[in-house]
Design a protein around this motif. Structure first.
Motif, PDB file in Angstrom:
ATOM      1  N   THR A 174       0.740  -1.048   0.101  1.00  0.00           N
ATOM      2  CA  THR A 174      -0.275  -0.183  -0.169  1.00  0.00           C
ATOM      3  C   THR A 174       0.949   1.190  -0.193  1.00  0.00           C
ATOM      4  O   THR A 174       2.196   1.625   0.643  1.00  0.00           O
ATOM      5  CB  THR A 174      -1.358   0.121   1.228  1.00  0.00           C
ATOM      6  OG1 THR A 174      -0.096   0.256   2.209  1.00  0.00           O
ATOM      7  CG2 THR A 174      -2.019  -2.056   1.227  1.00  0.00           C
ATOM      8  N   ARG A 175       0.789   2.425  -0.285  1.00  0.00           N
ATOM      9  CA  ARG A 175       0.494   3.976  -0.419  1.00  0.00           C
ATOM     10  C   ARG A 175       2.749   3.636  -1.707  1.00  0.00           C
ATOM     11  O   ARG A 175       3.043   4.006  -1.019  1.00  0.00           O
ATOM     12  CB  ARG A 175       1.306   4.253   0.855  1.00  0.00           C
ATOM     13  CG  ARG A 175      -0.239   4.985   1.741  1.00  0.00           C
ATOM     14  CD  ARG A 175       0.133   5.240   2.561  1.00  0.00           C
ATOM     15  NE  ARG A 175      -1.300   5.692   3.567  1.00  0.00           N
ATOM     16  CZ  ARG A 175      -1.963   5.266   3.723  1.00  0.00           C
ATOM     17  NH1 ARG A 175      -2.080   3.999   4.201  1.00  0.00           N
ATOM     18  NH2 ARG A 175      -3.426   6.039   4.222  1.00  0.00           N
ATOM     19  N   SER A 176       1.981   2.154  -2.568  1.00  0.00           N
ATOM     20  CA  SER A 176       3.565   2.774  -3.083  1.00  0.00           C
ATOM     21  C   SER A 176       2.854   2.693  -4.573  1.00  0.00           C
ATOM     22  O   SER A 176       2.588   1.767  -5.223  1.00  0.00           O
ATOM     23  CB  SER A 176       3.867   0.874  -3.217  1.00  0.00           C
ATOM     24  OG  SER A 176       4.575   0.773  -1.195  1.00  0.00           O
ATOM     25  N   PRO A 177       3.146   3.503  -5.382  1.00  0.00           N
ATOM     26  CA  PRO A 177       2.779   3.894  -6.876  1.00  0.00           C
ATOM     27  C   PRO A 177       3.202   3.213  -7.103  1.00  0.00           C
ATOM     28  O   PRO A 177       4.603   2.956  -6.964  1.00  0.00           O
ATOM     29  CB  PRO A 177       2.420   5.537  -6.809  1.00  0.00           C
ATOM     30  CG  PRO A 177       3.281   5.668  -6.166  1.00  0.00           C
ATOM     31  CD  PRO A 177       2.859   4.293  -4.645  1.00  0.00           C
ATOM     32  N   CYS A 178       3.244   2.227  -8.661  1.00  0.00           N
ATOM     33  CA  CYS A 178       3.729   2.525  -9.291  1.00  0.00           C
ATOM     34  C   CYS A 178       4.703   3.073 -10.638  1.00  0.00           C
ATOM     35  O   CYS A 178       3.564   4.377 -11.190  1.00  0.00           O
ATOM     36  CB  CYS A 178       3.522   1.314 -10.667  1.00  0.00           C
ATOM     37  SG  CYS A 178       4.405   0.589 -11.633  1.00  0.00           S
ATOM     38  N   THR A 191       8.376  -0.653 -11.110  1.00  0.00           N
ATOM     39  CA  THR A 191       9.288  -0.489  -9.791  1.00  0.00           C
ATOM     40  C   THR A 191       8.174   0.341  -8.878  1.00  0.00           C
ATOM     41  O   THR A 191       7.031   1.453  -9.830  1.00  0.00           O
ATOM     42  CB  THR A 191      10.560   0.814 -10.657  1.00  0.00           C
ATOM     43  OG1 THR A 191      11.068  -0.006 -11.564  1.00  0.00           O
ATOM     44  CG2 THR A 191      10.837   1.575  -9.494  1.00  0.00           C
ATOM     45  N   THR A 192       8.110   0.511  -8.489  1.00  0.00           N
ATOM     46  CA  THR A 192       7.380   1.181  -7.566  1.00  0.00           C
ATOM     47  C   THR A 192       8.480   2.304  -6.124  1.00  0.00           C
ATOM     48  O   THR A 192       9.512   1.999  -6.118  1.00  0.00           O
ATOM     49  CB  THR A 192       6.573   0.336  -6.267  1.00  0.00           C
ATOM     50  OG1 THR A 192       7.384  -0.917  -5.518  1.00  0.00           O
ATOM     51  CG2 THR A 192       6.029  -0.860  -7.294  1.00  0.00           C
ATOM     52  N   ALA A 193       7.559   2.973  -5.692  1.00  0.00           N
ATOM     53  CA  ALA A 193       8.135   3.854  -4.431  1.00  0.00           C
ATOM     54  C   ALA A 193       7.382   4.370  -3.372  1.00  0.00           C
ATOM     55  O   ALA A 193       6.349   4.650  -3.992  1.00  0.00           O
ATOM     56  CB  ALA A 193       8.941   5.350  -5.276  1.00  0.00           C
ATOM     57  N   ASN A 194       7.725   3.814  -1.280  1.00  0.00           N
ATOM     58  CA  ASN A 194       6.425   4.239  -1.085  1.00  0.00           C
ATOM     59  C   ASN A 194       6.561   5.664  -0.512  1.00  0.00           C
ATOM     60  O   ASN A 194       7.768   5.893  -0.634  1.00  0.00           O
ATOM     61  CB  ASN A 194       7.192   2.772   0.308  1.00  0.00           C
ATOM     62  CG  ASN A 194       6.201   3.790   1.122  1.00  0.00           C
ATOM     63  OD1 ASN A 194       5.869   4.387   2.066  1.00  0.00           O
ATOM     64  ND2 ASN A 194       5.067   2.122   1.393  1.00  0.00           N
ATOM     65  N   SER A 195       5.325   6.417  -1.079  1.00  0.00           N
ATOM     66  CA  SER A 195       4.948   7.685  -0.599  1.00  0.00           C
ATOM     67  C   SER A 195       5.371   7.706   0.294  1.00  0.00           C
ATOM     68  O   SER A 195       5.911   9.394   0.455  1.00  0.00           O
ATOM     69  CB  SER A 195       3.831   7.921  -0.479  1.00  0.00           C
ATOM     70  OG  SER A 195       2.747   7.386  -0.280  1.00  0.00           O
ATOM     71  N   LEU A 196       5.372   7.018   1.423  1.00  0.00           N
ATOM     72  CA  LEU A 196       5.230   7.570   3.226  1.00  0.00           C
ATOM     73  C   LEU A 196       7.393   7.575   3.498  1.00  0.00           C
ATOM     74  O   LEU A 196       7.863   8.095   4.367  1.00  0.00           O
ATOM     75  CB  LEU A 196       4.728   6.612   4.124  1.00  0.00           C
ATOM     76  CG  LEU A 196       3.418   6.840   4.424  1.00  0.00           C
ATOM     77  CD1 LEU A 196       2.654   5.781   5.233  1.00  0.00           C
ATOM     78  CD2 LEU A 196       3.016   8.356   4.346  1.00  0.00           C
ATOM     79  N   THR A 197       7.805   6.221   2.732  1.00  0.00           N
ATOM     80  CA  THR A 197       8.968   5.780   3.174  1.00  0.00           C
ATOM     81  C   THR A 197       9.928   6.541   2.680  1.00  0.00           C
ATOM     82  O   THR A 197      11.447   6.661   2.239  1.00  0.00           O
ATOM     83  CB  THR A 197       9.188   4.426   3.843  1.00  0.00           C
ATOM     84  OG1 THR A 197       9.334   3.496   2.398  1.00  0.00           O
ATOM     85  CG2 THR A 197       8.146   4.227   4.900  1.00  0.00           C
ATOM     86  N   GLY A 198       9.840   6.466   1.026  1.00  0.00           N
ATOM     87  CA  GLY A 198      10.517   6.319  -0.503  1.00  0.00           C
ATOM     88  C   GLY A 198      11.029   5.651  -0.697  1.00  0.00           C
ATOM     89  O   GLY A 198      12.024   5.177  -1.768  1.00  0.00           O
TER      90      GLY A 198
END
Length: 502
Positions: A174-178, A191-198
């Motif tokens: 979750t909170r991990s946009p592609c 590739t995904t990037a977690n929007s809370l942790t980076g």
């Protein structure tokens, strides 16, 4: 990336379709990762009218196959999730100024018989001046009809599909946009990037599934660099929540002057959920809100039929969602099909399955048919299995929720009735995972107000990906509607400090 293991399926989108597909695929033995850019069900899938239904009004647009399939699914879902899906009787006051009575009766006859109804009672005609269901209706309306459909906790339906997928081996992010998805050497490199942790993560997958809902075309073009002849049409649907203003457990369906139908449903014991509107929408799906014209439209529809006059001051809160309907070229937003369409792009030997449209009621069938579309890429995967498989918490003997209520009362005699109802309706047969060894309310930990105790919070963080106070107060539960602003603020402050420990 050559040292990264190869997945079978990567799913983009944590709404009902993405979660349903991830669950179905994991249950067939495929390795699955699902990513969601926000919280699970944060978009369209938590902003519906909360119904599992065939769609009575779709008969008017000759969507007979869609209605039949939805009615069949209604029965399946009732059996598989009796804790979050339950029967609801709808009273339809007849207005001679709108659809003629014979047409309404014909539609209800078809509705009763198209889907092989087994568990729900059929339609009956009402004398609104004599039958108690008509007590709240204005005297000018003399005749009505009553028919059956089902209520559903839409956000929990998504969550439970994700929970089941994870328990069958899927990874849920979750909170991990592609942020990117490209084809290379017959595989998808994602590739995904977690929007809370980076934190960035990389994956390789044989098949990519795009179930991004309102963002489906954005994923096709911007993220995957692909093209599709299909498109979605965004339609805004808004709801209002007011105090419940009639006696009885039934809901109402009223016809407005423009021939749209408005649902007026009992909600959270002492409230009413009223909706929905159907308005073409062209903005960002993230920015959708109910405007004042929509609120007044819904109030006017209610006030046309009910003795008790509602005003703007009665509206406790509103919510609005964007429905990503498959664009079939219809000019009227209400007439746009609620059916779904798949688009399979096999460019470069790395298949991309795009999902357009759909509705909550048919999510299980959509997932099953989606997996059937890609069977040839996974010749060893298992067959269809979800039709008779309970969702987490739905493992209730004979799907008999009333008998289960009796069992809860015997097992937890110290628990207040409202709390038993809350736990039973959200968690069903898994209530023991929350209560644990507690034998009194003190054993549930800190009390935040209403029916919210620390034990539930810890369960939601550990097992259901809750990461913010809003995840808990609004999507995993509806505690927000039952806590004061001060109680909500106190819980949020506590959660922000204790979330990691939870």
């Amino acid at each position: 990336m050559t040292d990264i293991p190869i997945l079978d399926l990567f799913v983009i989108g944590g709404g009902i379709n993405g979660a349903g597909i991830a669950r179905d695929a994991a249950g067939r033995g495929l390795s699955v990762v699902l990513c969601e850019k926000d919280d699970l069900a944060e978009g369209t899938s938590s902003r519906s009218g909360k119904l599992v239904h065939g769609g009575l009004r779709y008969l008017e647009y000759y969507e007979f196959r869609l209605v039949r399939e939805a009615l069949i699914e209604r029965e399946i879902l009732m059996n598989n999730a009796p804790h979050i899906i339950w029967p609801l009787r709808f009273v339809l006051p007849h207005s001679p100024d709108d659809r003629p009575a014979w047409l309404v009766r014909l539609g209800l006859f078809l509705y009763d018989h198209l889907g092989g109804r087994k568990k729900l009672p059929g339609t009956r005609t009402l004398d609104l001046h004599r039958d108690p269901e008509g007590a709240a209706i204005k005297d000018q309306y003399k005749r009505g009809f009553e028919y059956s459909d089902c209520w559903v906790d839409d956000a929990r339906l998504v969550i439970l599909n994700a929970v089941d997928a994870a328990e069958r081996g899927a990874t849920i992010l979750t909170r991990s946009p592609c942020t990117s998805a490209r084809r290379e050497d017959g595989l998808w490199h994602v590739t995904t990037a977690n929007s809370l942790t980076g934190e960035k993560r990389e994956f390789r997958a044989r098949v990519l599934v795009n179930a991004a809902g309102p963002w489906v075309t954005d994923v096709v073009m911007r993220v995957a660099g692909s093209n599709s002849a299909r498109n979605v049409r965004l339609v805004k649907g808004s709801h209002i929540i007011v105090p419940k203003f009639w006696k009885g457990e039934n809901a109402y369906l009223v016809q407005n002057h423009d021939k749209r139908v408005i649902f007026i449903n009992p909600y959270e014991r002492d409230k009413a959920l009223i909706g929905t509107t159907d308005i073409a929408y062209e903005g960002r799906a993230e920015d959708v809100t109910a405007d004042e014209a929509e609120v007044q439209y819904l109030l006017d529809a209610v006030n046309r039929y009910f003795k008790e006059e509602l005003t703007r001051e009665d509206v406790e809160t509103t919510f609005s969602g964007v429905r990503p309907l498959f664009d079939d070229g219809q000019g009227n937003p209400s007439a746009v099909t609620r059916d779904y369409v798949f688009d399979l792009d096999e460019t470069g030997g790395a298949p991309l399955l795009n999902v357009f449209g759909g509705k909550i009621t048919t999510f299980r069938e959509l997932a099953e048919r989606g997996l059937q579309r890609i069977t040839r890429f996974f010749p060893d995967m298992g067959g269809d299995w979800t039709q008779s498989a309970p969702l987490p918490g739905g493992e209730i003997e004979n799907a008999d929720y009333e008998a289960f209520r009796g069992k809860m009362k015997r097992d937890y005699p110290w628990m207040p009735r409202s709390l038993r109802r809350h736990y039973g309706r959200l968690y069903g047969a898994r209530i023991a995972q929350i209560v644990g060894d507690a034998t009194s309310l003190d054993g549930l930990g800190r009390h935040f107000g209403g029916d919210l105790y620390e034990a539930e919070v810890r369960y939601l963080v550990k097992h259901e990906w809750a990461q913010t106070a809003e995840d808990i107060l609004w999507r995993r539960t509806k505690h927000r509607l039952h806590l004061s602003e001060a109680e909500q603020a106190a819980f949020t402050a506590w959660f922000d400090i204790h979330a990691e420990a939870a």
